[in-house]
Write a protein that holds these residues in place. Structure first.
Motif, PDB file in Angstrom:
ATOM      1  N   ASN A 333       0.803  -1.219   0.000  1.00  0.00           N
ATOM      2  CA  ASN A 333       0.000   0.000   0.000  1.00  0.00           C
ATOM      3  C   ASN A 333       0.843   1.279   0.000  1.00  0.00           C
ATOM      4  OD1 ASN A 333      -2.954  -0.661  -0.008  1.00  0.00           O
ATOM      5  ND2 ASN A 333      -2.259  -2.041   1.608  1.00  0.00           N
ATOM      6  N   LEU A 334       2.018   1.231   0.616  1.00  0.00           N
ATOM      7  CA  LEU A 334       2.870   2.431   0.572  1.00  0.00           C
ATOM      8  C   LEU A 334       3.300   2.744  -0.858  1.00  0.00           C
ATOM      9  CD1 LEU A 334       5.152   2.122   3.752  1.00  0.00           C
ATOM     10  CD2 LEU A 334       3.278   3.740   3.338  1.00  0.00           C
ATOM     11  N   LYS A 335       3.520   1.700  -1.652  1.00  0.00           N
ATOM     12  CA  LYS A 335       3.907   1.919  -3.057  1.00  0.00           C
ATOM     13  C   LYS A 335       2.676   2.252  -3.915  1.00  0.00           C
ATOM     14  CE  LYS A 335       8.458   0.500  -3.353  1.00  0.00           C
ATOM     15  NZ  LYS A 335       8.992  -0.869  -3.309  1.00  0.00           N
ATOM     16  N   LYS A 336       1.538   1.678  -3.541  1.00  0.00           N
ATOM     17  CA  LYS A 336       0.334   1.817  -4.391  1.00  0.00           C
ATOM     18  C   LYS A 336      -0.384   3.154  -4.172  1.00  0.00           C
ATOM     19  CE  LYS A 336      -2.508  -0.306  -7.305  1.00  0.00           C
ATOM     20  NZ  LYS A 336      -3.288   0.878  -7.669  1.00  0.00           N
ATOM     21  N   GLY A 337      -0.127   3.772  -2.998  1.00  0.00           N
ATOM     22  CA  GLY A 337      -0.821   5.031  -2.712  1.00  0.00           C
ATOM     23  C   GLY A 337      -2.189   4.813  -2.086  1.00  0.00           C
ATOM     24  N   SER A 338      -2.498   3.578  -1.741  1.00  0.00           N
ATOM     25  CA  SER A 338      -3.784   3.257  -1.137  1.00  0.00           C
ATOM     26  C   SER A 338      -3.611   3.021   0.358  1.00  0.00           C
ATOM     27  CB  SER A 338      -4.352   1.988  -1.802  1.00  0.00           C
ATOM     28  OG  SER A 338      -3.326   1.035  -2.029  1.00  0.00           O
ATOM     29  N   LEU A 339      -4.742   2.876   1.039  1.00  0.00           N
ATOM     30  CA  LEU A 339      -4.699   2.621   2.477  1.00  0.00           C
ATOM     31  C   LEU A 339      -4.846   1.119   2.720  1.00  0.00           C
ATOM     32  CD1 LEU A 339      -7.043   5.501   3.716  1.00  0.00           C
ATOM     33  CD2 LEU A 339      -4.544   5.527   3.466  1.00  0.00           C
ATOM     34  N   PRO A 340      -4.156   0.593   3.729  1.00  0.00           N
ATOM     35  CA  PRO A 340      -4.276  -0.838   4.030  1.00  0.00           C
ATOM     36  C   PRO A 340      -5.676  -1.177   4.518  1.00  0.00           C
ATOM     37  CG  PRO A 340      -2.544   0.203   5.339  1.00  0.00           C
ATOM     38  CD  PRO A 340      -3.247   1.287   4.620  1.00  0.00           C
ATOM     39  N   VAL A 341      -6.058  -2.430   4.351  1.00  0.00           N
ATOM     40  CA  VAL A 341      -7.368  -2.864   4.846  1.00  0.00           C
ATOM     41  C   VAL A 341      -7.278  -3.287   6.310  1.00  0.00           C
ATOM     42  CG1 VAL A 341      -8.136  -3.616   2.567  1.00  0.00           C
ATOM     43  CG2 VAL A 341      -7.015  -5.253   4.094  1.00  0.00           C
ATOM     44  N   ARG A 342      -6.042  -3.469   6.802  1.00  0.00           N
ATOM     45  CA  ARG A 342      -5.866  -3.836   8.203  1.00  0.00           C
ATOM     46  C   ARG A 342      -5.746  -2.561   9.039  1.00  0.00           C
ATOM     47  NH1 ARG A 342      -3.349  -9.434   9.056  1.00  0.00           N
ATOM     48  NH2 ARG A 342      -3.440  -8.731  11.237  1.00  0.00           N
ATOM     49  N   GLY A 343      -6.435  -2.555  10.173  1.00  0.00           N
ATOM     50  CA  GLY A 343      -6.355  -1.355  11.017  1.00  0.00           C
ATOM     51  C   GLY A 343      -5.228  -1.452  12.033  1.00  0.00           C
ATOM     52  N   ASP A 344      -4.483  -2.570  11.999  1.00  0.00           N
ATOM     53  CA  ASP A 344      -3.474  -2.817  13.047  1.00  0.00           C
ATOM     54  C   ASP A 344      -2.050  -2.772  12.505  1.00  0.00           C
ATOM     55  OD1 ASP A 344      -3.638  -6.496  13.016  1.00  0.00           O
ATOM     56  OD2 ASP A 344      -3.514  -4.981  11.438  1.00  0.00           O
ATOM     57  N   VAL A 345      -1.816  -1.989  11.452  1.00  0.00           N
ATOM     58  CA  VAL A 345      -0.454  -1.978  10.904  1.00  0.00           C
ATOM     59  C   VAL A 345       0.216  -0.626  11.154  1.00  0.00           C
ATOM     60  CG1 VAL A 345      -0.835  -3.722   9.124  1.00  0.00           C
ATOM     61  CG2 VAL A 345      -1.337  -1.315   8.632  1.00  0.00           C
ATOM     62  N   ASP A 346       1.563  -0.656  11.139  1.00  0.00           N
ATOM     63  CA  ASP A 346       2.353   0.544  11.413  1.00  0.00           C
ATOM     64  C   ASP A 346       2.530   1.360  10.129  1.00  0.00           C
ATOM     65  OD1 ASP A 346       5.911   0.991  12.185  1.00  0.00           O
ATOM     66  OD2 ASP A 346       4.272   2.403  11.756  1.00  0.00           O
ATOM     67  N   LEU A 347       1.992   2.567  10.144  1.00  0.00           N
ATOM     68  CA  LEU A 347       2.064   3.391   8.923  1.00  0.00           C
ATOM     69  C   LEU A 347       2.857   4.656   9.138  1.00  0.00           C
ATOM     70  CD1 LEU A 347      -1.408   3.031   7.233  1.00  0.00           C
ATOM     71  CD2 LEU A 347       0.801   2.310   6.377  1.00  0.00           C
ATOM     72  N   THR A 348       3.903   4.574   9.960  1.00  0.00           N
ATOM     73  CA  THR A 348       4.701   5.787  10.188  1.00  0.00           C
ATOM     74  C   THR A 348       5.289   6.289   8.875  1.00  0.00           C
ATOM     75  OG1 THR A 348       6.289   4.139  10.952  1.00  0.00           O
ATOM     76  CG2 THR A 348       5.421   5.631  12.603  1.00  0.00           C
ATOM     77  N   ALA A 349       5.474   5.385   7.924  1.00  0.00           N
ATOM     78  CA  ALA A 349       6.093   5.803   6.655  1.00  0.00           C
ATOM     79  C   ALA A 349       5.097   6.467   5.704  1.00  0.00           C
ATOM     80  CB  ALA A 349       6.711   4.588   5.966  1.00  0.00           C
ATOM     81  N   ALA A 350       3.840   6.581   6.114  1.00  0.00           N
ATOM     82  CA  ALA A 350       2.822   7.153   5.213  1.00  0.00           C
ATOM     83  C   ALA A 350       3.126   8.622   4.911  1.00  0.00           C
ATOM     84  CB  ALA A 350       1.445   7.047   5.864  1.00  0.00           C
ATOM     85  N   ASN A 351       2.847   9.056   3.662  1.00  0.00           N
ATOM     86  CA  ASN A 351       3.097  10.466   3.313  1.00  0.00           C
ATOM     87  C   ASN A 351       1.896  11.339   3.673  1.00  0.00           C
ATOM     88  OD1 ASN A 351       1.079  10.389   1.415  1.00  0.00           O
ATOM     89  ND2 ASN A 351       2.468  10.143  -0.332  1.00  0.00           N
ATOM     90  N   ASP A 352       2.004  12.664   3.420  1.00  0.00           N
ATOM     91  CA  ASP A 352       0.968  13.620   3.841  1.00  0.00           C
ATOM     92  C   ASP A 352      -0.427  13.241   3.357  1.00  0.00           C
ATOM     93  OD1 ASP A 352       2.695  16.851   3.807  1.00  0.00           O
ATOM     94  OD2 ASP A 352       3.014  14.954   4.899  1.00  0.00           O
ATOM     95  N   CYS A 353      -0.514  12.807   2.105  1.00  0.00           N
ATOM     96  CA  CYS A 353      -1.834  12.504   1.541  1.00  0.00           C
ATOM     97  C   CYS A 353      -2.426  11.263   2.189  1.00  0.00           C
ATOM     98  CB  CYS A 353      -1.723  12.324   0.026  1.00  0.00           C
ATOM     99  SG  CYS A 353      -1.091  13.787  -0.809  1.00  0.00           S
ATOM    100  N   MET A 354      -1.595  10.240   2.382  1.00  0.00           N
ATOM    101  CA  MET A 354      -2.106   9.034   3.040  1.00  0.00           C
ATOM    102  C   MET A 354      -2.536   9.379   4.462  1.00  0.00           C
ATOM    103  SD  MET A 354       0.365   5.946   1.785  1.00  0.00           S
ATOM    104  CE  MET A 354      -0.602   4.558   2.374  1.00  0.00           C
TER     105      MET A 354
END
Ligand code: GAL
Length: 412
Positions: A333-354
């Protein structure tokens, strides 16, 4: 089928907590991810699956879903099924499931506790028919975005718009500066995507739900919606010099400054990413066109045709688990630009839009995608109407509204 020594497989398995295969199997996976950003993302899936000792046989089909889906469906109904295939969340595979051609994944979903980890739960509902689960939701891709090239506005002596109305008002000055205000690919789904995003932005999510969800044709034909169709006329005029086909070619016009903006799903992010551009720096993203900040829970899911082959069946199960695993969910999802379907994952690497998307999701400001609310046939009729409208300036706002309302009246 290449057999790896059980030792190699077990050693690889040690590194990958989620699953191993007793044997290495080639599994053909069809999808329509062919743009630069899409290819980078799908490579994460292939890498994770290959790490289980199996082999991802890539079955990419160019031309986006509108071209790929008929090919996938005819292979499955024609007795030449692939191992796994992409569809959008919702009702696109409904007839294949009803025809008994798709594998029931309920056992795998229960073993993987998908009901506990998938967020929002409506994503799994879109995979469920008669209480059985038939797909792996892999991402949340919202279509409700406006992407803007910051530099283009500065060069034209303009502020970067904060919403659709400011963007439309800036169009004449952009054109004077030789810039196409709105990039738009000419495939039917892209034109109707722009329309329904304008509908949500201008008329609001409740109205959208009544029209696409409840099929409220009276509301669709009413004066209350006239401003939406006037905005569609604006968008048509702002994109009249955009003569590319593919969505990513339109995104590339924004990335390179030929165009100022694009209404497109957040898969566009993958293109900005591989172009080395940063959200908030080179480009701006406005959820809900800066007017109604909602996230649409559409996106992609993988289905597994029934295949009478034990090795393929086992590999299908491994792939389903790989796709739902926390590691793959983040990497893909970080490469695809979409949000993960799991609510329990670490997304510190997400950019401003995500981050903006995640905040909106957390607030619960979500709507479903047309593919989740309407039959594939009704969605296609709307696609055909708007590609005609965007290519024929003689069709008035009133004309297209009347024809749209007629489709809504018959929609399933
Ligand atoms: C959508 C799909 C996205 C993106 C887009 C453009 O249907 O959900 O993942 O790839 O098509 O091809």
């Amino acid at each position: 089928m290449a057999r790896k020594s059980i030792l190699t497989v077990l050693m690889t398995a040690a590194a990958m907590p989620f699953c191993v295969s007793a044997q290495a199997t080639d599994l053909e996976v069809t999808h329509w991810w062919t743009s630069g950003g899409e290819a980078a993302a799908v490579a994460e899936l292939a890498k994770a699956f290959d790490a289980t000792g199996n082999h991802w046989v890539d079955g990419a089909i160019a031309g986006s879903g509108g071209v790929a889906r008929p090919i996938m469906i005819s292979r499955i109904t024609g007795g030449d099924p692939m191992g796994a295939t992409q569809f959008n969340h919702g009702r696109q595979a409904e007839e294949l499931v009803e025809a008994g051609l798709m594998r029931d994944l309920t056992d795998i979903a229960e073993a993987g506790k998908w009901k506990e980890v998938v967020n929002p739960p409506s994503l799994l509902d879109s995979c469920t028919l008669d209480g059985k689960i038939y797909c792996v939701p892999i991402n949340i891709h919202s279509q409700q975005w406006l992407w803007l090239n910051n530099d283009v506005f500065k060069k034209a002596g303009l502020e970067v718009p904060k919403n659709w109305n400011e963007f439309a008002a800036a169009a004449p000055k952009l054109e004077e500066a030789g810039i196409v205000p709105l990039a738009m690919g000419q495939q039917p789904w892209q034109t109707s995507l722009a329309f329904q995003v304008l509908l949500v932005a201008v008329a609001g999510p409740d109205t959208y739900n009544k029209v696409y969800g409840d099929k409220d044709a009276e509301l669709a034909a009413s004066d209350a919606l006239a401003p939406v169709f006037e905005a569609a006329v604006q968008a048509r005029d702002m994109s009249k010099k955009s003569n590319v086909q593919n969505w990513n070619d339109a995104t590339s016009m924004v990335i390179t400054g030929k165009a100022a903006g694009q209404i497109m799903g957040d898969w566009a992010q993958g293109e900005f990413q591989i172009a080395g551009q940063t959200a908030g720096k080179e480009y701006t993203c406005l959820p809900g066109l800066g007017m109604n900040e909602v996230i649409q829970t559409g996106g992609d899911a993988f289905y597994f045709p029934k295949v009478d082959d034990a090795a393929i069946n086992e590999a299908q199960g491994v792939l389903a688990n790989v796709m739902m695993s926390p590691e793959t969910q983040v990497a893909f999802n970080l490469k695809k630009g979409s949000l993960p379907v799991r609510g329990d994952v670490d997304l510190t690497a997400a950019n401003d839009c995500m981050r903006k998307g995640l905040d909106i999701l957390a607030k619960g400001n979500i709507i479903q995608a047309p593919d989740q609310m309407m039959s594939a046939d009704s969605v296609q009729q709307i696609n055909d109407l708007f590609v005609e409208f965007f290519n024929d300036p003689s069709i008035s706002a009133k004309d297209v509204q009347t024809r749209f309302a007629a489709i809504v009246a018959d929609a399933e």
